[in-house]
Design a protein around this motif. Structure first.
Motif, PDB file in Angstrom:
ATOM      1  N   ARG A 123       0.984  -0.881  -0.194  1.00 27.93           N
ATOM      2  CA  ARG A 123      -0.332  -0.062   0.380  1.00 27.93           C
ATOM      3  C   ARG A 123       0.990   1.027   0.020  1.00 27.93           C
ATOM      4  O   ARG A 123       0.002   2.002  -0.531  1.00 27.93           O
ATOM      5  CB  ARG A 123      -0.921   0.087   1.034  1.00 27.93           C
ATOM      6  CG  ARG A 123      -2.033  -0.795   1.182  1.00 27.93           C
ATOM      7  CD  ARG A 123      -3.338  -0.813   0.241  1.00 27.93           C
ATOM      8  NE  ARG A 123      -3.806  -1.525  -0.444  1.00 27.93           N
ATOM      9  CZ  ARG A 123      -4.908  -1.168  -0.599  1.00 27.93           C
ATOM     10  NH1 ARG A 123      -5.010  -0.822  -1.676  1.00 27.93           N
ATOM     11  NH2 ARG A 123      -5.791  -2.687  -1.345  1.00 27.93           N
TER      12      ARG A 123
ATOM     13  N   HIS B 204      -4.903  -7.215  -7.047  1.00 26.89           N
ATOM     14  CA  HIS B 204      -5.737  -6.886  -6.594  1.00 26.89           C
ATOM     15  C   HIS B 204      -4.779  -5.337  -6.555  1.00 26.89           C
ATOM     16  O   HIS B 204      -5.161  -3.956  -6.728  1.00 26.89           O
ATOM     17  CB  HIS B 204      -6.007  -6.078  -4.726  1.00 26.89           C
ATOM     18  CG  HIS B 204      -5.716  -6.545  -3.894  1.00 26.89           C
ATOM     19  ND1 HIS B 204      -4.833  -7.944  -3.424  1.00 26.89           N
ATOM     20  CD2 HIS B 204      -5.001  -6.064  -2.802  1.00 26.89           C
ATOM     21  CE1 HIS B 204      -3.930  -7.423  -2.701  1.00 26.89           C
ATOM     22  NE2 HIS B 204      -4.489  -6.415  -2.197  1.00 26.89           N
TER      23      HIS B 204
ATOM     24  N   GLU C 139      -5.416  -1.434  -9.051  1.00 25.28           N
ATOM     25  CA  GLU C 139      -5.317   0.170  -8.024  1.00 25.28           C
ATOM     26  C   GLU C 139      -3.549   0.922  -9.631  1.00 25.28           C
ATOM     27  O   GLU C 139      -4.159   1.619  -9.413  1.00 25.28           O
ATOM     28  CB  GLU C 139      -4.450   0.249  -7.422  1.00 25.28           C
ATOM     29  CG  GLU C 139      -6.101  -0.424  -5.643  1.00 25.28           C
ATOM     30  CD  GLU C 139      -6.040  -0.087  -4.577  1.00 25.28           C
ATOM     31  OE1 GLU C 139      -5.438   0.951  -4.648  1.00 25.28           O
ATOM     32  OE2 GLU C 139      -6.466  -0.202  -3.743  1.00 25.28           O
TER      33      GLU C 139
ATOM     34  N   ARG D  70      -4.992   2.496 -12.770  1.00 24.02           N
ATOM     35  CA  ARG D  70      -5.450   3.869 -11.808  1.00 24.02           C
ATOM     36  C   ARG D  70      -4.230   4.609 -11.844  1.00 24.02           C
ATOM     37  O   ARG D  70      -5.067   5.591 -11.287  1.00 24.02           O
ATOM     38  CB  ARG D  70      -6.623   3.336 -11.064  1.00 24.02           C
ATOM     39  CG  ARG D  70      -7.919   2.576 -11.686  1.00 24.02           C
ATOM     40  CD  ARG D  70      -8.664   3.190 -10.815  1.00 24.02           C
ATOM     41  NE  ARG D  70      -8.630   2.234  -9.714  1.00 24.02           N
ATOM     42  CZ  ARG D  70      -9.078   1.271  -8.934  1.00 24.02           C
ATOM     43  NH1 ARG D  70      -8.927   0.358 -10.057  1.00 24.02           N
ATOM     44  NH2 ARG D  70      -8.912   1.098  -7.476  1.00 24.02           N
TER      45      ARG D  70
END
Length: 293
Positions: free
Chosen positions: A218, A241, A245, A248
């Protein structure tokens, strides 16, 4: 006994038939040991090399070949797993680098040979030693403090020793920490530290080589370096996952790499440096214009 004498007489006849016959004799598994000793002093380097490669060659044949004037013969002895430690100690100091480097891969090497390698002026020889899976603590400790960053990097990449990894985590040279980033035997805590490394190449190498905890992933999603985020986008180690992200990401190159990723494709895009003046490529999410690290 008569059969053996007949065999020896045949061997003697063949030895006089020319280089091809002597070469065939040197390669023949049935050739007697005494004949191999004689062939070790043959005028043909090819014949001597054939003797040098034999795992069943007697020590009396291999010993003089460690001083052979032909480099290829000495190299063959250096690679032979039957070569004695005494002969390896001679060859690891050979004037020819290829002979020395061949010793490094010989499974017959013991601690005495590795100690000589660790102290050798030959940087490549020390680098080959650093790639050895298991090293004695004394030898490993010497390599941890090797004057060559390349040697320490190779040690960092290949070592299985947790104490060596811990010691190299404090190395000030970025390429050494980059080697650690590629080492799958680092702990989760060490990977987390490497994920915060101030050098971009270290973080990029890390995301390409090993799996990371969710918290580290993250944080790296917002890494200010496009090189790191692009490396994440093309890494097989990144979970779907996180890659979603990255699809984008505000940098179009990063987003495109993430969207085009195909597992096992082997044709991942090359990470390219940002163009001068192209500010968005050097900035992370929500930090336009932030300086690159």
């Amino acid at each position: 006994m008569m059969a053996l004498m007949g065999k020896q007489k045949h061997v003697g006849d063949a030895t006089g038939d020319g280089a091809d016959a002597r070469l065939a004799l040197a390669r023949d598994p049935a050739t007697p040991q005494m004949t191999l000793i004689d062939l070790a002093s043959d005028a043909s380097a090819e014949v001597r090399k054939a003797v040098a490669t034999r795992a069943d060659a007697p020590a009396q044949a291999l010993r003089p070949l460690t001083r052979d004037h032909d480099r290829h013969v000495r190299e063959a002895v250096a690679r032979n797993p039957s070569t004695s430690v005494g002969n390896l100690l001679r060859l690891v100091r050979d004037a020819d680098r290829w002979v020395r480097w061949a010793v490094a891969g010989n499974p017959a090497c013991d601690e005495s040979v590795r100690r000589v390698m660790a102290e050798a002026p030959d940087k490549e020889l020390r680098g080959l030693l650093a790639e050895t899976r298991e090293l004695e603590p004394e030898v490993a400790a010497r390599l941890v403090h090797d004057v060559s960053p390349e040697v320490r990097e190779r040690l960092a990449t290949h070592t299985h020793d947790p104490d060596v990894i811990t010691a190299l985590m404090a190395d000030r040279t970025a390429r050494v920490r980059k080697g650690l980033a590629r080492n799958p035997r680092t702990t989760a805590a060490q990977r987390s530290d490497l994920a915060r490394d101030p050098v971009v190449d270290v973080r990029a190498a890390l995301v390409l080589a090993v799996g990371l905890d969710e918290a580290d992933l993250r944080r790296l999603l917002d890494d200010r370096s496009v090189q790191v985020r692009t490396a994440m986008a093309r890494s097989e180690m990144i979970p779907p996952h996180i890659r979603q992200e990255l699809g984008r990401d505000p940098d179009e190159m990063v987003a495109g790499v993430a969207r085009d990723f195909r597992p096992g494709s082997g044709n991942a895009p090359v990470v390219r440096a940002a163009r001068a003046g192209h500010q968005s490529s050097g900035s992370g999410r929500g930090r336009p214009g932030s300086p690159r690290r």
